[in-house]
Design an enzyme around this catalytic site. Structure first.
Site, PDB file in Angstrom:
ATOM      1  N   GLU A   1       0.767  -1.235   0.133  1.00  0.00           N
ATOM      2  CA  GLU A   1       0.041  -0.040   0.092  1.00  0.00           C
ATOM      3  C   GLU A   1       0.824   1.202   0.145  1.00  0.00           C
ATOM      4  OE1 GLU A   1      -3.955  -1.320   2.395  1.00  0.00           O
ATOM      5  OE2 GLU A   1      -2.245  -1.145   3.549  1.00  0.00           O
TER       6      GLU A   1
ATOM      7  N   HIS B   1      10.077   4.826  20.494  1.00  0.00           N
ATOM      8  CA  HIS B   1       8.928   4.424  21.431  1.00  0.00           C
ATOM      9  C   HIS B   1       8.970   4.374  22.556  1.00  0.00           C
ATOM     10  CE1 HIS B   1       7.294   4.718  17.156  1.00  0.00           C
ATOM     11  NE2 HIS B   1       7.536   3.378  16.771  1.00  0.00           N
TER      12      HIS B   1
ATOM     13  N   CYS C   1       3.371   8.588   1.187  1.00  0.00           N
ATOM     14  CA  CYS C   1       4.222   7.623   1.999  1.00  0.00           C
ATOM     15  C   CYS C   1       3.929   6.227   1.408  1.00  0.00           C
ATOM     16  CB  CYS C   1       3.048   7.595   3.243  1.00  0.00           C
ATOM     17  SG  CYS C   1       3.471   6.204   4.456  1.00  0.00           S
TER      18      CYS C   1
ATOM     19  N   CYS D   1      -0.469   5.480   9.957  1.00  0.00           N
ATOM     20  CA  CYS D   1       0.944   4.812  10.759  1.00  0.00           C
ATOM     21  C   CYS D   1       0.479   3.521  11.250  1.00  0.00           C
ATOM     22  CB  CYS D   1       1.677   5.504  11.572  1.00  0.00           C
ATOM     23  SG  CYS D   1       2.041   7.164  11.010  1.00  0.00           S
TER      24      CYS D   1
ATOM     25  N   CYS E   1       6.887  -5.526  15.497  1.00  0.00           N
ATOM     26  CA  CYS E   1       6.577  -4.610  16.307  1.00  0.00           C
ATOM     27  C   CYS E   1       4.999  -4.973  16.689  1.00  0.00           C
ATOM     28  CB  CYS E   1       6.660  -3.357  15.785  1.00  0.00           C
ATOM     29  SG  CYS E   1       8.439  -2.666  15.431  1.00  0.00           S
TER      30      CYS E   1
ATOM     31  N   CYS F   1       1.937  -2.847  15.398  1.00  0.00           N
ATOM     32  CA  CYS F   1       1.915  -2.409  14.246  1.00  0.00           C
ATOM     33  C   CYS F   1       1.299  -3.412  13.317  1.00  0.00           C
ATOM     34  CB  CYS F   1       3.178  -2.026  13.680  1.00  0.00           C
ATOM     35  SG  CYS F   1       3.227  -1.624  11.756  1.00  0.00           S
TER      36      CYS F   1
ATOM     37  N   CYS G   1       6.515  -6.916   6.738  1.00  0.00           N
ATOM     38  CA  CYS G   1       7.583  -6.564   7.436  1.00  0.00           C
ATOM     39  C   CYS G   1       8.161  -7.692   8.533  1.00  0.00           C
ATOM     40  CB  CYS G   1       7.250  -5.169   8.525  1.00  0.00           C
ATOM     41  SG  CYS G   1       8.725  -4.387   9.238  1.00  0.00           S
TER      42      CYS G   1
ATOM     43  N   GLY H   1       6.827  -2.100   5.874  1.00  0.00           N
ATOM     44  CA  GLY H   1       8.201  -2.747   5.520  1.00  0.00           C
ATOM     45  C   GLY H   1       9.337  -1.827   6.543  1.00  0.00           C
TER      46      GLY H   1
ATOM     47  N   SER I   1      12.273   5.101  15.156  1.00  0.00           N
ATOM     48  CA  SER I   1      11.203   4.678  15.845  1.00  0.00           C
ATOM     49  C   SER I   1      11.750   4.245  16.967  1.00  0.00           C
ATOM     50  CB  SER I   1      10.387   3.661  14.940  1.00  0.00           C
ATOM     51  OG  SER I   1       9.879   4.050  13.986  1.00  0.00           O
TER      52      SER I   1
END
Ligand code: SAH
Length: 392
Positions: free
Chosen positions: A112, A250, A125, A371, A136, A139, A132, A191, A248
């Site tokens: 996408e 977090h 984006c 996201c 995580c 996600c 991926c 990814g 990232s």
């Protein structure tokens, strides 16, 4: 039904070997293009003509290549511009300002991309892998595992498609006398871009090479977002393409980050923040620290303090800024976004310590285009078709 425990998903750094996508004009550098043109029995200067059509004019329809002999147009198109992305579905929201495209690749893999129009810029984006391998748990993409790496041209084609959509223009733009361009590209789709380093660095080159040999974008407008593959962050700093690095993070502490970003068990908070700092030092580009706010998980005031400490320890010369992202819902997730007052307090604590901070405006939530919501699975197709487009 309980979702499986995501913390048990393995980290996958090497993509499964699958049939490679066909080589496309956007996979080649200018010298390779001239060579390929000659190898196909044509004069080398035709390469520049073809590049101008593709990168400058965004034209891959051979009928429009009027400066090339009619007899060779079709052959050049089939040799150098094989279709790589087949549109499966498009969803829009924000009155058409956000468009999520679902693509099928040559081998059936789904990816996408999301086009977002703002008053002052247009951001594309893009995905860099089908799926991926970074696992995580918050996600949607990470929960589906890694199918395969995308090629340079598959990445570039997502941007070219966005540029074409803009060039076609809307009524509102025509009335305002605007022809907007894709000004920003963010590698925040599906990814882990730095786990597909070669294709991604190739795409960065195609995007930033001036017309007619590339799309002629400014590296300033490009952001590569990573979970923090330290050796690849160092390598990216040496490319001579000073894109913005988004890390990232977090969590400011290893205990929590091990859980939220499993690759932390390989390169920990200190190591990734050092790498980000070095990146800023080498490229003179301010690094962006991405920090999702998850209710009662990582949004406590002490964590804000700890984050400020981790960043300030490396200096206060403007090397970093924090981008807070309200958690977007994903299927089966046990987590929710922070309360407004906790978010405000987190911001306040960072500001009080002199750390520049912004809260991301999340576009495309209602079309699962925000996201961490890109999944491209069949469940996703079923779910999102039913969601009416409405203003967020
Ligand atoms: N693999 C790269 C790029 C893709 S994700 C990376 O992790 O950086 C782009 C950003 O969206 C990352 O900061 C990621 O952590 C964040 N993200 C993932 N899932 C999310 C969710 N459910 N809500 C909000 N942000 C999310």
């Amino acid at each position: 039904m309980q979702p499986p425990d995501r913390s048990t998903l393995p980290l996958v750094f090497t993509a499964p070997r699958r049939g490679k996508p066909p080589v496309h004009w956007a996979d080649l550098d200018p010298a390779q293009r001239r060579g390929a043109m000659e190898a196909a029995g044509h004069r080398a200067y035709r390469a520049r003509q073809l590049s101008a059509h593709y990168f400058e004019g965004l034209r891959d329809d051979p009928d429009t290549w009027t400066d090339l002999p009619v007899a060779v147009r079709g052959e050049l198109a089939s040799t150098f511009m094989p279709p790589l992305l087949t549109p499966v579905r498009e969803l829009t929201c924000d009155d058409g300002d956000t468009v999520k495209s679902l693509w099928k690749l040559h081998d059936g893999a789904l990816v996408e991309s999301v086009l977002m129009r703002y008053p002052d810029r247009v951001t594309m984006c893009v995905s860099s892998q089908a799926g991926c391998g970074m696992a995580c748990p918050f996600c949607a993409t990470g929960q589906g595992g890694l199918q395969r790496n995308m090629s340079t041209a598959e990445i570039v084609e997502q941007v070219v498609d966005g540029a074409r959509k803009l060039a076609q223009g809307t009524l509102a733009d025509a009335e305002a006398g605007r022809t907007p361009r894709v000004s920003n590209v963010v590698f925040m789709g599906m990814g882990e871009p730095l786990a597909n380093y070669k294709a991604v660095s190739g795409a960065l080159r195609q995007l930033t090479t001036p017309n007619p040999d590339g799309l002629g974008m400014s590296a300033r407008g490009i952001t590569v977002s990573t979970v923090g593959l330290v050796p690849r962050i160092h390598e990216l700093a040496t490319e001579g393409i000073p894109v913005t690095l988004a890390l990232s993070l977090h969590a400011p502490d290893d205990e929590l980050r091990d859980e939220l970003v499993p690759v932390n068990t390989r390169w920990n908070v200190d190591e990734v923040v050092d790498a980000a700092w070095e990146y800023a030092k080498t490229t003179k580009r301010r690094v962006s620290i991405e920090y999702i706010l998850i209710r009662d998980v990582n949004d406590q005031p002490q964590r804000a303090e700890q984050l400020a400490k981790v960043l300030r320890r490396r200096g206060t010369w403007g090397w970093v800024h924090v981008n807070l992202i309200p958690l977007n819902p994903t299927p089966g997730s046990r987590w929710t976004a922070s309360r407004r007052r906790d978010e405000d307090e987190f911001v306040r604590r960072l500001q009080a310590r002199g750390v520049p901070v912004t809260v991301r405006d999340t576009r495309g939530r209602e079309i699962d285009g925000a996201c961490g919501q890109l999944a491209a699975g069949s469940a996703d197709i079923d779910a999102s078709v039913q969601v009416p487009a409405r203003r967020g």
